[in-house]
Motif scaffolding. Structure first.
Motif, PDB file in Angstrom:
ATOM      1  N   LEU A 108     -12.308 -69.992  -5.382  1.00  0.00           N
ATOM      2  CA  LEU A 108     -11.118 -69.299  -5.884  1.00  0.00           C
ATOM      3  C   LEU A 108      -9.846 -70.070  -5.530  1.00  0.00           C
ATOM      4  O   LEU A 108      -8.956 -70.240  -6.366  1.00  0.00           O
ATOM      5  CB  LEU A 108     -11.046 -67.891  -5.296  1.00  0.00           C
ATOM      6  N   ASP A 109      -9.762 -70.532  -4.291  1.00  0.00           N
ATOM      7  CA  ASP A 109      -8.578 -71.277  -3.867  1.00  0.00           C
ATOM      8  C   ASP A 109      -8.415 -72.558  -4.681  1.00  0.00           C
ATOM      9  O   ASP A 109      -7.294 -72.938  -5.049  1.00  0.00           O
ATOM     10  CB  ASP A 109      -8.669 -71.612  -2.379  1.00  0.00           C
ATOM     11  N   ARG A 110      -9.521 -73.223  -4.959  1.00  0.00           N
ATOM     12  CA  ARG A 110      -9.428 -74.474  -5.714  1.00  0.00           C
ATOM     13  C   ARG A 110      -9.014 -74.216  -7.161  1.00  0.00           C
ATOM     14  O   ARG A 110      -8.273 -75.005  -7.749  1.00  0.00           O
ATOM     15  CB  ARG A 110     -10.763 -75.216  -5.645  1.00  0.00           C
ATOM     16  N   VAL A 111      -9.485 -73.108  -7.730  1.00  0.00           N
ATOM     17  CA  VAL A 111      -9.074 -72.770  -9.094  1.00  0.00           C
ATOM     18  C   VAL A 111      -7.581 -72.474  -9.142  1.00  0.00           C
ATOM     19  O   VAL A 111      -6.858 -72.953 -10.037  1.00  0.00           O
ATOM     20  CB  VAL A 111      -9.897 -71.568  -9.623  1.00  0.00           C
ATOM     21  N   VAL A 112      -7.096 -71.693  -8.181  1.00  0.00           N
ATOM     22  CA  VAL A 112      -5.674 -71.353  -8.164  1.00  0.00           C
ATOM     23  C   VAL A 112      -4.828 -72.610  -7.925  1.00  0.00           C
ATOM     24  O   VAL A 112      -3.762 -72.782  -8.534  1.00  0.00           O
ATOM     25  CB  VAL A 112      -5.391 -70.288  -7.089  1.00  0.00           C
ATOM     26  N   ALA A 113      -5.309 -73.501  -7.046  1.00  0.00           N
ATOM     27  CA  ALA A 113      -4.560 -74.738  -6.810  1.00  0.00           C
ATOM     28  C   ALA A 113      -4.514 -75.608  -8.061  1.00  0.00           C
ATOM     29  O   ALA A 113      -3.516 -76.284  -8.332  1.00  0.00           O
ATOM     30  CB  ALA A 113      -5.199 -75.512  -5.655  1.00  0.00           C
ATOM     31  N   ASP A 114      -5.605 -75.566  -8.846  1.00  0.00           N
ATOM     32  CA  ASP A 114      -5.670 -76.367 -10.063  1.00  0.00           C
ATOM     33  C   ASP A 114      -4.892 -75.721 -11.205  1.00  0.00           C
ATOM     34  O   ASP A 114      -4.338 -76.427 -12.058  1.00  0.00           O
ATOM     35  CB  ASP A 114      -7.140 -76.548 -10.467  1.00  0.00           C
ATOM     36  N   ARG A 115      -4.861 -74.363 -11.208  1.00  0.00           N
ATOM     37  CA  ARG A 115      -4.177 -73.627 -12.268  1.00  0.00           C
ATOM     38  C   ARG A 115      -3.262 -72.570 -11.663  1.00  0.00           C
ATOM     39  O   ARG A 115      -3.526 -71.370 -11.759  1.00  0.00           O
ATOM     40  CB  ARG A 115      -5.216 -72.965 -13.183  1.00  0.00           C
ATOM     41  N   PRO A 116      -2.159 -72.967 -11.010  1.00  0.00           N
ATOM     42  CA  PRO A 116      -1.274 -71.994 -10.359  1.00  0.00           C
ATOM     43  C   PRO A 116      -0.637 -71.019 -11.347  1.00  0.00           C
ATOM     44  O   PRO A 116      -0.180 -69.942 -10.945  1.00  0.00           O
ATOM     45  CB  PRO A 116      -0.211 -72.882  -9.683  1.00  0.00           C
ATOM     46  N   ASP A 117      -0.623 -71.357 -12.632  1.00  0.00           N
ATOM     47  CA  ASP A 117      -0.042 -70.464 -13.628  1.00  0.00           C
ATOM     48  C   ASP A 117      -0.795 -69.155 -13.736  1.00  0.00           C
ATOM     49  O   ASP A 117      -0.253 -68.151 -14.233  1.00  0.00           O
ATOM     50  CB  ASP A 117      -0.024 -71.146 -14.995  1.00  0.00           C
TER      51      ASP A 117
END
Length: 381
Positions: A251-260
């Motif tokens: 989850l953290d990596r997804v948010v870091a990759d797609r902060p939008d």
């Protein structure tokens, strides 16, 4: 029981991160996924040489002086890095079972060798046409002098191509549940054949065949016709371990990759629910591991953890694919794949989560009977 990460564990987590930064290699992840192997030989040897496999085991069985909490943190780091350790997970399950039901000779010979990285054990449970009904096993073991002859076939013998032994469930007499016996069979024995089976999740599993395989009686684990009691112990350890396809940190990596995503209330709400799922899965798994570490058998607790964690992993990966849209199905070979294709890989890989180690339906029956006191849905045999 308090599973809050206390300050005395933070030092181990920090040390594990430093260990990972020093030792883990990104090419191992890519290699593991492209080949479909969920066991990396170089990583396994490293863990053995540094005493991490032997952490927490008693000295008489080859245990090391490495702090078990540090070893746990290292395995978390390895998992979070994207590497699997299926070969060690199945080996650990069998070693824990041998502690309970193995002979003294098996404990002296097999456990220390496995902790040194010399023995890797695959699970030989499922058979073609039998599905999850382990008691329907047809692989035969018959007396032959002072040993046994084994004939039959197993399906989904994962890591057999990397393992030294298979923990093999056989039929030694007619009664369904009371006619089963386990053997620890060397996979290089004459008469053993291993054929690859490639899955939609990208993993290579195997079909294994046994034709006149001769083993001594010392390879038998547990009593003759007592295999059902052995498998019940082994399955408790399987269900009480961390689910191999649940990916903390994704989850953290997804948010870091797609902060939008966080600026969209709907997407943010979905991410929050997935985070809650992760925390509940962590707590249930931590309880099962705590029971195991203190000498207990987490029967119902392991089933609760396995049920929730496996279904939570499927919910998470499916939801993340939806949030990422069409780009989410790009795999690691696509240069623009979100999170280097990890979501696509995790989604495919988690399809079997609710089947391995017992289906969700079986887990619900165990929890209903063992924790809620509800009657069995079918008579015991």
């Amino acid at each position: 029981m308090d599973f809050t990460p206390h300050d005395d564990l933070a030092a181990h987590r920090d040390a594990a991160r430093r260990w990972g930064a020093e030792h883990l290699r990104p090419e191992w992840v890519a290699d593991e996924r492209l080949r479909g192997d969920h066991h990396h030989a170089e990583l396994h040897r490293l863990l053995a040489d540094q005493g991490l496999l032997a952490a927490g085991w008693p000295p008489e069985h080859g245990g090391s002086a490495v702090d078990e909490r540090f070893a746990d943190a290292v395995f978390d780091e390895i998992h979070d890095y994207g590497l699997a350790s299926d070969g060690w997970i199945t080996t650990w399950m069998v070693l824990k079972t041998l502690q309970r039901v193995g002979t003294e000779e098996q404990k002296r010979a097999v456990i220390p060798a496995a902790l040194r990285g010399e023995v890797i054990i695959a699970l030989g449970y499922t058979e073609p046409g039998c599905g999850s009904d382990l008691a329907a096993a047809r692989t035969r073991a018959v007396r032959a002098g002072d040993g046994w002859l084994i004939d039959g076939a197993k399906m989904f013998t994962s890591t057999a191509d990397r393992a030294t032994h298979v923990f093999l469930l056989t039929r030694t007499s007619a009664p369904k549940h009371r006619g089963l016996t386990f053997f620890l069979v060397p996979l290089d024995a004459p008469g053993v054949e291993i054929q690859p089976v490639h899955t939609v999740g990208g993993q290579r599993t195997n079909a294994t065949f046994y034709s006149g395989v001769r083993v001594p009686d010392g390879a038998r684990v547990g009593d003759v016709d007592g295999g059902w009691d052995v498998v019940r112990i082994a399955m408790v350890f399987e269900r009480g371990t961390r689910n191999g396809n649940h990916r903390p940190g994704l989850l953290d990596r997804v948010v870091a990759d797609r902060p939008d995503l966080l600026s969209d209330p709907g997407a943010a709400g979905t991410l929050a629910r997935l985070r809650i799922d992760e925390e509940v899965a962590r707590l249930l798994t931590a309880r099962a591991e705590w029971i195991t570490r203190n000498g207990g058998l987490p029967g119902v607790e392991g089933s609760m953890a396995k049920l929730y964690t496996s279904e939570a992993a499927q919910r998470q990966h499916s939801a993340l694919l939806d949030l990422l849209g069409p780009e989410g199905v790009l795999d690691q070979r696509a240069p623009d794949a979100p999170v280097a294709g990890e979501v696509e890989f995790a989604f495919r890989n988690s399809l079997v989560d609710t089947i391995y180690g017992g289906t969700s339906e079986i887990m619900r029956e165990i929890v209903a009977a063992g924790r809620l006191g509800l009657p069995r849905s079918r008579p015991a045999t």
